[in-house]
Design a protein around this motif. Structure first.
Motif, PDB file in Angstrom:
ATOM      1  N   ARG A  20       8.312 -15.500  -9.726  1.00 50.15           N
ATOM      2  CA  ARG A  20       8.642 -16.892  -9.396  1.00 50.15           C
ATOM      3  C   ARG A  20       8.204 -17.833 -10.511  1.00 50.15           C
ATOM      4  NH1 ARG A  20       5.663 -17.838  -4.903  1.00 50.15           N
ATOM      5  NH2 ARG A  20       4.297 -19.266  -5.943  1.00 50.15           N
ATOM      6  N   ARG A  21       7.102 -17.536 -11.167  1.00 42.64           N
ATOM      7  CA  ARG A  21       6.579 -18.424 -12.209  1.00 42.64           C
ATOM      8  C   ARG A  21       7.134 -18.114 -13.607  1.00 42.64           C
ATOM      9  NH1 ARG A  21       1.399 -20.928 -10.686  1.00 42.64           N
ATOM     10  NH2 ARG A  21       1.000 -20.355  -8.532  1.00 42.64           N
ATOM     11  N   ARG A  22       8.017 -17.135 -13.704  1.00 41.34           N
ATOM     12  CA  ARG A  22       8.538 -16.735 -15.010  1.00 41.34           C
ATOM     13  C   ARG A  22       9.270 -17.887 -15.704  1.00 41.34           C
ATOM     14  NH1 ARG A  22      11.437 -11.218 -15.154  1.00 41.34           N
ATOM     15  NH2 ARG A  22       9.323 -10.511 -15.453  1.00 41.34           N
ATOM     16  N   TYR A  23      10.014 -18.662 -14.936  1.00 41.06           N
ATOM     17  CA  TYR A  23      10.773 -19.780 -15.487  1.00 41.06           C
ATOM     18  C   TYR A  23      10.339 -21.061 -14.793  1.00 41.06           C
ATOM     19  CZ  TYR A  23      13.692 -15.968 -17.056  1.00 41.06           C
ATOM     20  OH  TYR A  23      14.131 -14.815 -17.630  1.00 41.06           O
ATOM     21  N   PHE A  24      10.505 -22.184 -15.504  1.00 41.61           N
ATOM     22  CA  PHE A  24      10.152 -23.474 -14.924  1.00 41.61           C
ATOM     23  C   PHE A  24      11.109 -23.787 -13.785  1.00 41.61           C
ATOM     24  CE2 PHE A  24      10.639 -28.080 -14.667  1.00 41.61           C
ATOM     25  CZ  PHE A  24       9.342 -28.416 -14.356  1.00 41.61           C
ATOM     26  N   GLU A  25      10.545 -24.281 -12.704  1.00 47.15           N
ATOM     27  CA  GLU A  25      11.338 -24.622 -11.529  1.00 47.15           C
ATOM     28  C   GLU A  25      11.211 -26.119 -11.274  1.00 47.15           C
ATOM     29  OE1 GLU A  25      11.922 -22.400  -7.326  1.00 47.15           O
ATOM     30  OE2 GLU A  25       9.876 -22.860  -7.910  1.00 47.15           O
ATOM     31  N   THR A  26      12.352 -26.800 -11.225  1.00 45.85           N
ATOM     32  CA  THR A  26      12.316 -28.237 -10.994  1.00 45.85           C
ATOM     33  C   THR A  26      11.913 -28.505  -9.543  1.00 45.85           C
ATOM     34  OG1 THR A  26      14.623 -28.340 -10.330  1.00 45.85           O
ATOM     35  CG2 THR A  26      14.165 -28.613 -12.675  1.00 45.85           C
ATOM     36  N   GLU A  30      14.684 -27.634  -7.128  1.00 41.86           N
ATOM     37  CA  GLU A  30      14.836 -26.192  -6.909  1.00 41.86           C
ATOM     38  C   GLU A  30      13.751 -25.660  -5.980  1.00 41.86           C
ATOM     39  OE1 GLU A  30      14.665 -24.870 -10.925  1.00 41.86           O
ATOM     40  OE2 GLU A  30      16.845 -24.920 -11.178  1.00 41.86           O
ATOM     41  N   LYS A  31      12.523 -26.169  -6.145  1.00 43.94           N
ATOM     42  CA  LYS A  31      11.416 -25.761  -5.270  1.00 43.94           C
ATOM     43  C   LYS A  31      11.725 -26.105  -3.823  1.00 43.94           C
ATOM     44  CE  LYS A  31       7.353 -26.149  -7.967  1.00 43.94           C
ATOM     45  NZ  LYS A  31       6.146 -26.833  -8.326  1.00 43.94           N
TER      46      LYS A  31
END
Length: 59
Positions: A34-40, A43-44
């Motif tokens: 889940r933390r591999r890519y930045f999540e806006t 999106e969260k």
């Protein structure tokens, strides 16, 4: 921190199996993915809403 102490006369394969089980129960891999890519923030919010729908449907 997940640790597995190797018992006396215990094979590496069984210790590795225990370690994998502990990691999956702790949810470490899911967290890393889940933390591999930045999540806006949007999106969260969407992800949490989908999770709540699934949880409600299971009941």
């Amino acid at each position: 921190m997940t640790q597995v102490v190797l018992g006396q006369n215990e094979r590496i394969e069984s210790a590795l199996r225990r370690f994998k089980r502990q990691v999956s129960k702790a949810g470490i891999l899911a967290d890393v993915k889940r933390r591999r890519y930045f999540e806006t923030p949007i999106e969260k919010k969407k992800r949490k809403q989908v999770a709540m729908r699934r949880k409600r449907r299971m009941r």
